[in-house]
Scaffold this active site. Structure first.
Site, PDB file in Angstrom:
ATOM      1  N   LYS A 199      37.272   1.665 -22.800  1.00  0.00           N
ATOM      2  CA  LYS A 199      38.091   0.693 -22.073  1.00  0.00           C
ATOM      3  C   LYS A 199      37.652  -0.727 -22.374  1.00  0.00           C
ATOM      4  O   LYS A 199      38.485  -1.608 -22.644  1.00  0.00           O
ATOM      5  CB  LYS A 199      37.985   0.955 -20.571  1.00  0.00           C
ATOM      6  N   ASN A 200      36.335  -0.967 -22.350  1.00  0.00           N
ATOM      7  CA  ASN A 200      35.838  -2.327 -22.516  1.00  0.00           C
ATOM      8  C   ASN A 200      35.907  -2.824 -23.956  1.00  0.00           C
ATOM      9  O   ASN A 200      35.616  -3.992 -24.212  1.00  0.00           O
ATOM     10  CB  ASN A 200      34.403  -2.423 -21.991  1.00  0.00           C
ATOM     11  N   CYS A 260      36.503  -5.475  -9.820  1.00  0.00           N
ATOM     12  CA  CYS A 260      35.610  -4.826  -8.867  1.00  0.00           C
ATOM     13  C   CYS A 260      34.833  -5.851  -8.046  1.00  0.00           C
ATOM     14  O   CYS A 260      34.434  -6.896  -8.545  1.00  0.00           O
ATOM     15  CB  CYS A 260      34.609  -3.924  -9.592  1.00  0.00           C
ATOM     16  N   ARG A 319      31.253 -13.128 -10.586  1.00  0.00           N
ATOM     17  CA  ARG A 319      31.249 -13.097 -12.048  1.00  0.00           C
ATOM     18  C   ARG A 319      32.071 -14.290 -12.542  1.00  0.00           C
ATOM     19  O   ARG A 319      33.222 -14.147 -12.945  1.00  0.00           O
ATOM     20  CB  ARG A 319      31.832 -11.763 -12.549  1.00  0.00           C
ATOM     21  N   ASP A 370      26.326  -0.667 -15.911  1.00  0.00           N
ATOM     22  CA  ASP A 370      27.427   0.254 -15.644  1.00  0.00           C
ATOM     23  C   ASP A 370      26.979   1.706 -15.521  1.00  0.00           C
ATOM     24  O   ASP A 370      27.787   2.574 -15.188  1.00  0.00           O
ATOM     25  CB  ASP A 370      28.495   0.142 -16.740  1.00  0.00           C
ATOM     26  N   ARG A 379      40.590   3.217 -13.063  1.00  0.00           N
ATOM     27  CA  ARG A 379      40.518   2.010 -13.887  1.00  0.00           C
ATOM     28  C   ARG A 379      39.635   2.215 -15.111  1.00  0.00           C
ATOM     29  O   ARG A 379      39.747   1.461 -16.080  1.00  0.00           O
ATOM     30  CB  ARG A 379      39.985   0.833 -13.069  1.00  0.00           C
TER      31      ARG A 379
END
Length: 422
Positions: free
Chosen positions: A22-23, A119, A124, A309, A401
């Site tokens: 995903k990232n 999230c 951030r 993560d 997600r």
């Protein structure tokens, strides 16, 4: 709103395949804005965040289509995007939406992007994104919750810029913008994550001139234009890591296919430290949990350190250890929200600021729990698999997600898991 129900205490056995990252997929899809034409991105996971990025590009006037794990983006307009804007309604659900900022201002000369959401794991800020773009000559204004950026004379210019702190999306945003800037750009104190390297590889295939991705210094020679992207996304190392932790739980034996062992080195080191048997196999990794884990200490850090993560998932394993462990979270200041939910399952954890002390217990017991963010969702799911009895994980929209059909991947391993309407 869906919830996932887990009947725990059943050993996991078998093979699970990792989806695309995903990232990595999200910045690469955002990078399609850098060039007109028909773009193709493969090995893209079917996730809520990817669908949100598709809606965002469609809002701007691009055509976004998906077929299996292949995403096609058409950026074909005569002079300018009809609407180079990322509105709050889309950005609020996904922080990665800010990744369109660099491509928009670099290719189309201006952008209006809402300040991001995502999230609730702590502040951030995107100040490093903005400072980097300003170093490239962009004018930046913040008004009414939006970032408005413009490139004087329609094009950014190369510069040397040092990030104040390591930021993955900041590195990606400024690198994308610099790909079309005039002259040479040197970015220092860059994020070294594999996803940054994958984005650079996609851009290089499209004609960008980028060196040093994956190191602390990235050098970019700007080019006037790029070709459409054609790229296969790397495997998701966080999904792979989650399945490796599942395999390391007592009594489990799991083979994770499609992962890149080198991207998982910090996690594997800790899994071996707790006593799990982790070996490389053709096309992936094999892990077996041998009795109760040994305690160990974990400190999160930017890549190649232990990934933040994976902190919540690793905590689940340490909840069952024979002894006391500490976890120090250095990346985000509010990423222990899963602790109270793990305590509901019988864990013995205390938190003091950035440090969690995890005193291992012989077993966990099922209970209703509520997910607070993406990785907490995965941790609670793992805890439910290890616990005796029934665990109900609510708010699994967080899970959707970042994990592609995770219950469908775990069920063939023997997990008694189902998704139901809450």
């Amino acid at each position: 709103m869906d919830k996932i129900v887990v009947e725990g205490g059943v050993p996991l056995r078998g093979t699970v395949k990792v989806s695309g990252a995903k990232n990595a997929a999200l910045p690469i899809i955002a990078a399609t804005l850098l060039a007109e034409g028909d773009h193709v991105v493969r090995n893209v996971p079917d996730l809520a965040d990817v669908r949100t990025m598709g809606r965002l590009l469609a809002h701007m006037g691009c055509a976004f289509e998906r077929s299996g794990d292949r995403v096609s983006v058409r950026v074909q307009v005569p002079r300018a995007l009809p609407l180079p804007e990322a509105p709050y309604d889309l950005v609020k659900t996904m922080r990665a939406s800010v990744l369109v900022l660099g491509p928009l201002v670099a290719r189309w000369g201006h952008a209006r992007v809402s300040l991001p959401g995502g999230c609730a794991i702590g502040a951030r800020p995107i100040d490093q994104h903005l400072k980097g773009l300003q170093a490239l000559g962009a004018s930046i204004e913040l008004a009414h919750g939006y970032v408005e950026a413009k490139a004087p004379a329609g094009r950014l210019r190369g510069a040397t810029f040092t990030f104040d702190g390591i930021t993955v999306t900041g590195t990606e945003n400024v690198m994308m913008a610099a790909a079309l800037a005039s002259g040479r750009t040197v970015l220092r104190n860059c994020a070294r994550e594999p996803e940054v390297s994958d984005l650079a590889a996609a851009l290089v295939r499209a004609g960008a001139r980028i060196e040093g991705a994956g190191t602390a210094e990235i050098r970019i020679e700007g080019v006037p234009e790029l070709r459409p992207l054609d790229h296969d996304v790397i495997p998701d190392r966080i999904e792979a890591g989650t399945f490796l932790v599942a395999g390391a739980l007592p009594g489990n034996v799991v083979t994770v296919k499609g992962c890149v062992p080198a991207d998982l080195a910090a996690l594997v080191e800790k899994l071996r430290a707790v006593g799990a048997d982790v070996t490389e196999v053709p096309g992936g990794m094999h892990v077996a949990g041998d009795g109760r884990p040994r305690p160990t200490d974990v400190r999160t850090a930017p890549h190649p350190g232990f990934p933040t993560d994976m902190q919540a998932q690793m905590m689940v394993l340490l909840c069952l250890a024979q002894g006391s462990s500490t976890i120090t979270e250095t990346v985000f200041e509010n990423r222990f929200m899963h602790v109270q939910e793990l305590i509901r399952l019988g864990a013995d954890i205390s938190v003091d600021g950035k440090i969690a002390v995890v005193n291992g217990v012989p077993a966990l017991s099922g209970a209703p729990v509520m997910a607070s963010d993406l990785r907490a969702s995965a941790a609670l799911l793992l805890a439910g698999l290890a616990a005796g009895g029934t665990t109900e994980v609510q708010r699994v929209y967080h899970l959707d997600r970042g994990y592609e059909h995770i219950e469908e991947k775990l069920a063939p391993l023997g997990a008694r898991i189902r998704r139901v309407k809450a």
